[in-house]
Write a protein that holds these residues in place. Structure first.
Motif, PDB file in Angstrom:
ATOM      1  N   MET A 198     -13.967 -43.113  24.873  1.00  0.00           N
ATOM      2  CA  MET A 198     -14.678 -43.938  25.859  1.00  0.00           C
ATOM      3  C   MET A 198     -13.725 -44.353  26.968  1.00  0.00           C
ATOM      4  O   MET A 198     -12.521 -44.441  26.783  1.00  0.00           O
ATOM      5  N   SER A 199     -14.288 -44.659  28.127  1.00  0.00           N
ATOM      6  CA  SER A 199     -13.461 -44.935  29.291  1.00  0.00           C
ATOM      7  C   SER A 199     -12.555 -46.130  29.108  1.00  0.00           C
ATOM      8  O   SER A 199     -11.444 -46.160  29.617  1.00  0.00           O
ATOM      9  N   MET A 200     -13.000 -47.142  28.367  1.00  0.00           N
ATOM     10  CA  MET A 200     -12.192 -48.342  28.240  1.00  0.00           C
ATOM     11  C   MET A 200     -10.905 -48.084  27.446  1.00  0.00           C
ATOM     12  O   MET A 200     -10.031 -48.918  27.400  1.00  0.00           O
ATOM     13  N   ARG A 201     -10.777 -46.896  26.809  1.00  0.00           N
ATOM     14  CA  ARG A 201      -9.559 -46.564  26.083  1.00  0.00           C
ATOM     15  C   ARG A 201      -8.425 -46.151  27.013  1.00  0.00           C
ATOM     16  O   ARG A 201      -7.304 -45.956  26.577  1.00  0.00           O
ATOM     17  N   ILE A 202      -8.717 -45.952  28.292  1.00  0.00           N
ATOM     18  CA  ILE A 202      -7.667 -45.615  29.243  1.00  0.00           C
ATOM     19  C   ILE A 202      -6.727 -46.814  29.350  1.00  0.00           C
ATOM     20  O   ILE A 202      -7.147 -47.930  29.637  1.00  0.00           O
ATOM     21  N   ALA A 203      -5.450 -46.578  29.112  1.00  0.00           N
ATOM     22  CA  ALA A 203      -4.470 -47.662  29.222  1.00  0.00           C
ATOM     23  C   ALA A 203      -4.117 -47.871  30.683  1.00  0.00           C
ATOM     24  O   ALA A 203      -4.053 -46.912  31.459  1.00  0.00           O
ATOM     25  N   PRO A 204      -3.885 -49.131  31.106  1.00  0.00           N
ATOM     26  CA  PRO A 204      -3.495 -49.374  32.502  1.00  0.00           C
ATOM     27  C   PRO A 204      -2.312 -48.538  32.957  1.00  0.00           C
ATOM     28  O   PRO A 204      -2.237 -48.165  34.131  1.00  0.00           O
ATOM     29  N   SER A 205      -1.414 -48.197  32.051  1.00  0.00           N
ATOM     30  CA  SER A 205      -0.254 -47.385  32.428  1.00  0.00           C
ATOM     31  C   SER A 205      -0.647 -45.980  32.853  1.00  0.00           C
ATOM     32  O   SER A 205       0.128 -45.275  33.505  1.00  0.00           O
ATOM     33  N   ALA A 206      -1.872 -45.550  32.475  1.00  0.00           N
ATOM     34  CA  ALA A 206      -2.342 -44.208  32.822  1.00  0.00           C
ATOM     35  C   ALA A 206      -3.268 -44.209  34.041  1.00  0.00           C
ATOM     36  O   ALA A 206      -3.778 -43.162  34.423  1.00  0.00           O
ATOM     37  N   PHE A 207      -3.482 -45.374  34.651  1.00  0.00           N
ATOM     38  CA  PHE A 207      -4.380 -45.440  35.804  1.00  0.00           C
ATOM     39  C   PHE A 207      -3.824 -44.617  36.970  1.00  0.00           C
ATOM     40  O   PHE A 207      -2.620 -44.643  37.247  1.00  0.00           O
ATOM     41  N   THR A 208      -4.703 -43.926  37.651  1.00  0.00           N
ATOM     42  CA  THR A 208      -4.328 -43.189  38.857  1.00  0.00           C
ATOM     43  C   THR A 208      -5.086 -43.659  40.090  1.00  0.00           C
ATOM     44  O   THR A 208      -4.670 -43.394  41.210  1.00  0.00           O
ATOM     45  N   CYS A 209      -6.225 -44.318  39.887  1.00  0.00           N
ATOM     46  CA  CYS A 209      -7.077 -44.766  41.004  1.00  0.00           C
ATOM     47  C   CYS A 209      -6.987 -46.262  41.245  1.00  0.00           C
ATOM     48  O   CYS A 209      -7.459 -46.751  42.276  1.00  0.00           O
ATOM     49  N   ILE A 210      -6.407 -46.981  40.308  1.00  0.00           N
ATOM     50  CA  ILE A 210      -6.364 -48.443  40.365  1.00  0.00           C
ATOM     51  C   ILE A 210      -4.965 -48.916  40.005  1.00  0.00           C
ATOM     52  O   ILE A 210      -4.343 -48.402  39.060  1.00  0.00           O
ATOM     53  N   ALA A 221     -13.170 -45.423  47.884  1.00  0.00           N
ATOM     54  CA  ALA A 221     -14.446 -45.005  47.315  1.00  0.00           C
ATOM     55  C   ALA A 221     -14.262 -44.665  45.842  1.00  0.00           C
ATOM     56  O   ALA A 221     -13.213 -44.184  45.419  1.00  0.00           O
ATOM     57  N   LEU A 222     -15.307 -44.900  45.061  1.00  0.00           N
ATOM     58  CA  LEU A 222     -15.218 -44.743  43.613  1.00  0.00           C
ATOM     59  C   LEU A 222     -15.725 -43.376  43.167  1.00  0.00           C
ATOM     60  O   LEU A 222     -16.879 -43.021  43.415  1.00  0.00           O
ATOM     61  N   ASN A 223     -14.861 -42.619  42.505  1.00  0.00           N
ATOM     62  CA  ASN A 223     -15.297 -41.429  41.801  1.00  0.00           C
ATOM     63  C   ASN A 223     -15.444 -41.788  40.323  1.00  0.00           C
ATOM     64  O   ASN A 223     -15.278 -42.945  39.927  1.00  0.00           O
ATOM     65  N   ARG A 224     -15.746 -40.810  39.496  1.00  0.00           N
ATOM     66  CA  ARG A 224     -15.966 -41.128  38.076  1.00  0.00           C
ATOM     67  C   ARG A 224     -14.709 -41.684  37.414  1.00  0.00           C
ATOM     68  O   ARG A 224     -14.781 -42.588  36.586  1.00  0.00           O
ATOM     69  N   ARG A 225     -13.559 -41.142  37.765  1.00  0.00           N
ATOM     70  CA  ARG A 225     -12.305 -41.647  37.200  1.00  0.00           C
ATOM     71  C   ARG A 225     -12.086 -43.099  37.600  1.00  0.00           C
ATOM     72  O   ARG A 225     -11.699 -43.937  36.776  1.00  0.00           O
ATOM     73  N   ALA A 226     -12.358 -43.421  38.868  1.00  0.00           N
ATOM     74  CA  ALA A 226     -12.169 -44.799  39.334  1.00  0.00           C
ATOM     75  C   ALA A 226     -13.125 -45.758  38.626  1.00  0.00           C
ATOM     76  O   ALA A 226     -12.738 -46.881  38.271  1.00  0.00           O
ATOM     77  N   TYR A 227     -14.368 -45.339  38.427  1.00  0.00           N
ATOM     78  CA  TYR A 227     -15.305 -46.180  37.668  1.00  0.00           C
ATOM     79  C   TYR A 227     -14.784 -46.445  36.262  1.00  0.00           C
ATOM     80  O   TYR A 227     -14.831 -47.575  35.761  1.00  0.00           O
ATOM     81  N   ASP A 228     -14.288 -45.397  35.607  1.00  0.00           N
ATOM     82  CA  ASP A 228     -13.774 -45.559  34.247  1.00  0.00           C
ATOM     83  C   ASP A 228     -12.564 -46.491  34.214  1.00  0.00           C
ATOM     84  O   ASP A 228     -12.437 -47.334  33.319  1.00  0.00           O
TER      85      ASP A 228
END
Length: 271
Positions: free
Chosen positions: A1-13, A34-41
Motif C-alpha cells: 500500500m502507498s502509505m508503506r513508502i518511507a519518507p526517505s524514499a520520497f521523490t515528489c515530496i 502537479a500531482l501524479n500517482r506517485r505524488a498522491y501516494d
C-alpha cells in the motif's frame, strides 16, 4: 500500500521534522507541483507518517516555488483511446474517497497550509484539508473541477461551505473562478496574507506557538472542531467517488480535459 513508502524514499515530496514541526513540501516545481500517482501516494504516506510520529505536534504543508499545487498532472494521469484517436481521460478510478485526502483529514495534528502560489483543482482541495491557511501575496485559489466536467473532491463539497459559507462556496464551485489572495482573505478562506518571502517564517512561527501546547489536548481540540464544524467524512467521500465514477465516463469530461490540453475553450454538450 502507498502509505508503506518511507519518507526517505520520497521523490515528489520533501519531508522533514524539526522542533516538533513536520514540513511537507510538494517538490515537482517543473510541473508546478502537479500531482501524479506517485505524488498522491507520497502525500498519503507523509500525512500517515506525521500522524504516527510522537515527535510531531504540528504539520506545515507548502509547495516548491512557483506554485503551491496546480492540481493533477493531467498529461500524466489522463490516458485513453477512442475511435482510434488518443483522448484524455482518467484511468484507475477508485470506488472510495481519495486516500491522500483521507490521510490528510485523519491527521490528528494541527495542519497549516502555507500557500506560496497557485492552489487550483486538487491543490485547492489540499489547502482545505488544512486547519489554517496562510497565503503569500502571490497565492491564487480555484475550484476548477466544473471546467473539466467533474465535481469537487471532499474539500470543496464538505469543507469549503463551512469555511466561506454555502453561497460563496456555491459561487466558487459553480463558476470554477480563480481568486487572488486578497479575495481569499476577504471571504475568510485564509487567515493571513503575508509577503512572499516571509511566508514560511510566519507559518513556522505559528506552528511553533501551536506545538508548544499540550499534545494530547491539541489532538482532542482538533477532533472536537472536526466533529462540530464538518461532520462525517466517509459519507460525503463515498458520494463523491461514486459521482466521479459516473462523470469520468461522460463526453463532457473528456472535452474538458482535451480542451485544457489543447489550450482552448471547452464546448460542453450535456452528455
Amino acid at each position: 500500500m502507498s502509505m508503506r513508502i518511507a519518507p526517505s524514499a520520497f521523490t515528489c515530496i520533501g519531508y522533514g521534522v524539526s522542533d516538533g514541526i513536520a514540513v511537507l513540501r510538494l517538490n515537482r516545481p517543473e510541473r508546478r507541483n502537479a500531482l501524479n500517482r506517485r505524488a498522491y501516494d507520497e502525500l498519503e504516506a507523509a500525512f500517515r507518517a506525521a500522524s504516527a510520529d510522537p515527535e510531531v505536534r504540528c504539520v506545515v504543508v507548502t509547495g516548491a516555488d512557483p506554485a503551491f499545487c496546480s492540481g493533477e498532472d493531467v498529461k500524466e494521469m489522463m490516458t485513453g483511446e477512442e475511435h482510434g484517436k488518443s483522448v484524455a481521460r482518467l484511468t484507475g478510478v477508485r470506488p472510495e474517497p481519495t486516500p491522500a485526502a483521507v490521510a490528510a483529514l485523519e491527521c490528528d495534528r494541527p495542519v497549516i497550509a502555507a500557500v506560496n502560489g497557485a492552489a487550483v483543482g486538487w491543490g485547492m482541495e489540499l489547502t482545505l484539508f488544512a486547519d489554517i491557511r496562510i497565503a503569500s501575496e502571490q497565492a491564487k485559489f480555484g475550484e476548477i473541477f466544473i471546467k473539466r466536467g467533474l465535481v469537487s473532491d471532499v474539500g470543496g463539497l464538505w469543507r469549503l461551505p463551512a469555511i466561506v459559507g454555502p453561497a460563496k462556496a456555491a459561487e466558487l464551485l459553480f463558476t470554477g473562478d480563480i481568486i487572488d489572495a486578497e479575495e481569499a482573505g476577504r471571504i475568510g478562506l485564509v487567515s493571513d496574507i503575508v509577503p512572499h518571502d516571509e511566508l514560511m517564517e510566519r507559518a513556522l512561527a505559528l506552528a511553533g506557538r501551536i506545538a508548544a501546547n499540550a499534545p494530547l489536548a491539541l489532538r482532542y481540540m482538533k477532533e472536537g472542531l472536526r466533529r462540530t464544524a464538518y461532520g462525517d467524512l466517509r459519507e460525503i467521500g463515498s458520494w463523491v467517488s461514486g459521482t466521479l465514477g459516473t462523470l469520468f465516463e461522460t463526453e463532457d469530461h473528456r472535452e474538458g480535459v482535451q480542451s485544457f490540453l489543447e489550450k482552448r475553450a471547452p464546448v460542453f454538450k450535456g452528455r
